[in-house]
Structure formats: C-alpha cells, structure tokens
Design a protein around this motif. Structure first.
Motif, PDB file in Angstrom:
ATOM      1  N   PHE A 211       0.831  -1.203   0.000  1.00 43.84           N
ATOM      2  CA  PHE A 211       0.000   0.000   0.000  1.00 43.84           C
ATOM      3  C   PHE A 211       0.866   1.255   0.000  1.00 43.84           C
ATOM      4  N   ASN A 212       2.164   1.066  -0.198  1.00 47.70           N
ATOM      5  CA  ASN A 212       3.097   2.177  -0.288  1.00 47.70           C
ATOM      6  C   ASN A 212       4.171   1.792  -1.295  1.00 47.70           C
ATOM      7  N   ASP A 213       4.619   2.748  -2.102  1.00 52.16           N
ATOM      8  CA  ASP A 213       5.609   2.417  -3.132  1.00 52.16           C
ATOM      9  C   ASP A 213       7.029   2.294  -2.581  1.00 52.16           C
ATOM     10  N   THR A 214       7.231   2.650  -1.323  1.00 51.98           N
ATOM     11  CA  THR A 214       8.532   2.436  -0.678  1.00 51.98           C
ATOM     12  C   THR A 214       8.525   1.057  -0.026  1.00 51.98           C
ATOM     13  N   VAL A 215       9.302   0.159  -0.585  1.00 53.14           N
ATOM     14  CA  VAL A 215       9.309  -1.223  -0.112  1.00 53.14           C
ATOM     15  C   VAL A 215      10.095  -1.349   1.186  1.00 53.14           C
ATOM     16  N   GLY A 216      11.225  -0.666   1.282  1.00 59.73           N
ATOM     17  CA  GLY A 216      12.059  -0.744   2.478  1.00 59.73           C
ATOM     18  C   GLY A 216      13.413  -0.118   2.218  1.00 59.73           C
ATOM     19  N   LYS A 217      14.321  -0.336   3.125  1.00 55.74           N
ATOM     20  CA  LYS A 217      15.666   0.216   2.975  1.00 55.74           C
ATOM     21  C   LYS A 217      16.691  -0.798   3.462  1.00 55.74           C
ATOM     22  N   VAL A 218      17.883  -0.714   2.855  1.00 53.45           N
ATOM     23  CA  VAL A 218      18.977  -1.619   3.188  1.00 53.45           C
ATOM     24  C   VAL A 218      20.155  -0.791   3.688  1.00 53.45           C
ATOM     25  N   PHE A 219      20.704  -1.173   4.840  1.00 56.05           N
ATOM     26  CA  PHE A 219      21.877  -0.485   5.381  1.00 56.05           C
ATOM     27  C   PHE A 219      23.080  -0.760   4.486  1.00 56.05           C
ATOM     28  N   LEU A 220      23.766   0.309   4.083  1.00 55.31           N
ATOM     29  CA  LEU A 220      24.952   0.171   3.244  1.00 55.31           C
ATOM     30  C   LEU A 220      26.243   0.280   4.041  1.00 55.31           C
TER      31      LEU A 220
END
Length: 322
Positions: free
Chosen positions: A59-68
């Motif tokens: 329900f949101n186009d931001t799936v997630g984030k990955v620590f770099l």
C-alpha cells in the motif's frame, strides 16, 4: 618510490574488494519477503497472500531500505528500494508517478479481498511479481512537465501491477479483474515475438488504421458498426435480435480476419494496428469457449489462422487453460 606505489596499489585493491563484498551482500529481494504480524489484521492478510501465492502486496511504493555503511560522520547510509512504475515490459518511460495512498484498514482489507480473488482464479503464469494499491495516481511527463491523472483502474508494469481504486466502479469489480487477466495474457504473449510475426501478417496492412468498415469492401453498408461483437456489449439488443446482429457482424469483420471493431468509435472502425487486434482477439477468446468459437468463426479462414496461432501460444507455451 616503487614501495610507495605498491602500498597505494594494495590499498586500492583492498578498497575495491570491500566495495565488491558490500555489493554482493546487498540483497534487495529480501525486502520483498513479507513478514507476518498476527496483531495487525491487514499485515496478516498480506502475509497469507504471500504465503499462498508468493506475491507481495503493498500500500506504499517504498518497499524498504537496506543499510549500506556508516559515513565519515558516523551516520548510517541506506539504499531505499521503491517500486518503479516506469518500467514496462519493453521500455522505460520518462515519467514520474505520484500517489495518494490508502490508509484506512477496512478499505485495505476490501482491496486485499479483490487481489486474492484474482490470484485464486488466474493461472500462476499470470501472477505479477507484486501488487501495489493506491487510491489515485498522477503521472508527470519528464520531457514536457505535463501532469495527468490516471483514469485506468490498473496499470501493468514490468514487475508491478498497480491498482488504482478510485477508478473502480461499484459492481464492476469482477469485470475489471477479468480485464486484468486479459491484459496479463497480452503482455505475456509479447515474449513470443516470432510467433506473433505470423499473426501480424494475416490481415492486409491496409485494413488497419481505424478505417470505416465500408472502406474495406463495397458490400459493407455505410457507417456499419460491429459493436455487438464486443463481449462487454451493453446496448439495447438482447436475445435473438442480438444473436442475429452478431452473426451479421461476424460475416463482415470475419472476412478481414477481425473479431471486433475498435472500442474507440464503438465498433465503427477496424482495429488501429496489430497490437490492438491482438488485444481484441484475446478478449474474445477468453470470453468464448473453444467449441463455440470454432462454430461461430470456423468459416472465416483469416480469423481461424490468427486463432490457431494465439491458441497455441496461450495453452501450450503459457500453459493457460481456456
């Protein structure tokens, strides 16, 4: 001096190795693995769909984030993973999309029910990689800054099917889901380009271009329309009158290898091109049992030539049951 260069060279190799190790450890696909939350009914239902069908729902186009990494100031650096609707099956659009999200849990559950209904009825090959559900969608053309409001009930991209709920009409949900299935088949068929070469060569190229039917032959009445051939026909004719009109329209369209007139113009014109013709064929094939199709169209060799090409792709190569 050589010793200094050697040390610098080793440091460069070490840095590259670290960067390659970092790249190899970044697994964006892991972000698309749905986790269960029994205390959140919406998330629990999304998890059940993922568990049963392997298709994430967002329900949101931001799936997630990955620590770099941690930067020189000690701050974390993340790579944000977003759904990109600009990716199509055969192109990348220079378009930026904006969304109005659905946040009401009751409405979210209603949409999840529709998604589940589609997945229950569709063959697995017609599953998208993921679904994204939005209330409204705007597109901005990056070439001319033109902003448009999307009026379609869904958008089919390379990996994502976007559901635009504000464009769904009450009582028409099943019709939209059926149309989505047709669209997915049309998209999948594009992978068999060599087979489609034969399809595109059946009808004379001069018959395309949204021409009046009477432009194709003198026996066709002026301003004749084939709107009754559309499986979604909702006109005034019913019963025997409708069937008689459909037989008459088949006798005109079928001679040229067409099964429908262009939706634009309500059947008054021929299909614009082979791509539109393909879309109409899939629509009629899915709406008509095989025996009935052969009975109705069997005396029109151009139609049957196209039919056999598509029937083989759909049933044998895609594995979709008709």
């Amino acid at each position: 001096m050589r010793k200094i260069f050697y040390i610098l060279y080793c440091m460069a190799l070490f840095a590259c190795g670290k960067e390659n190790d970092l790249d190899s450890q970044i697994r964006f696909d892991d972000l698309y693995s749905i986790q269960d939350d029994p205390n959140n009914l919406v998330q629990h239902e999304i998890y059940n769909i993922y568990k049963d069908y392997g298709v994430p729902v967002y329900f949101n186009d931001t799936v997630g984030k990955v620590f770099l990494k941690t930067d020189v100031n000690g701050q974390p650096v993340y790579q944000i993973e977003k759904l990109d609707l600009a990716w199509k099956y055969d192109s990348y659009e220079k378009i930026n999309y904006r969304f109005q999200y659905i946040t009401d849990s009751k409405r979210q559950l209603e949409v999840i029910g529709l998604i589940k209904n589609y997945l229950e009825l569709a063959d697995r090959v017609l599953y998208p990689f993921c679904f994204f559900i939005s209330e409204n969608v705007e597109s901005e053309n990056l070439d001319n800054d033109e902003i448009s409001i999307i009026s379609d009930p869904y958008l089919v991209g390379f990996r994502t099917v976007t559901i635009v709920m504000n464009n769904w009409k009450e009582g028409k949900e099943q019709a939209v889901l059926a149309d989505l299935k047709r669209s997915m088949i049309v998209q999948k068929i594009q992978n068999y380009s060599q087979d489609l070469v034969d399809f595109k060569q059946v009808s004379d190229a001069n018959w395309y271009g949204q021409k009046w039917w009477h432009e194709l032959a003198d026996f066709v009445p002026q301003n004749y329309d084939c709107n009754v051939l559309d499986p979604d026909y909702e006109g005034d004719l019913t019963g025997d009158d409708l069937e008689a009109k459909r037989a008459e329209a088949r006798d005109i369209a079928g001679r040229f290898g067409f099964v429908m007139g262009a939706v634009f113009g309500d059947g008054l014109f021929t299909p614009w091109d082979t791509k539109e013709d393909l879309k109409y064929f899939v629509k009629v094939i899915l709406a008509t049992p095989e025996a009935t199709f052969r009975e109705q169209w069997g005396s029109y060799p151009l139609v049957m030539e196209k039919y056999e090409i598509l029937y083989k792709i759909i049933t044998e190569k895609l594995g979709v049951e008709l």
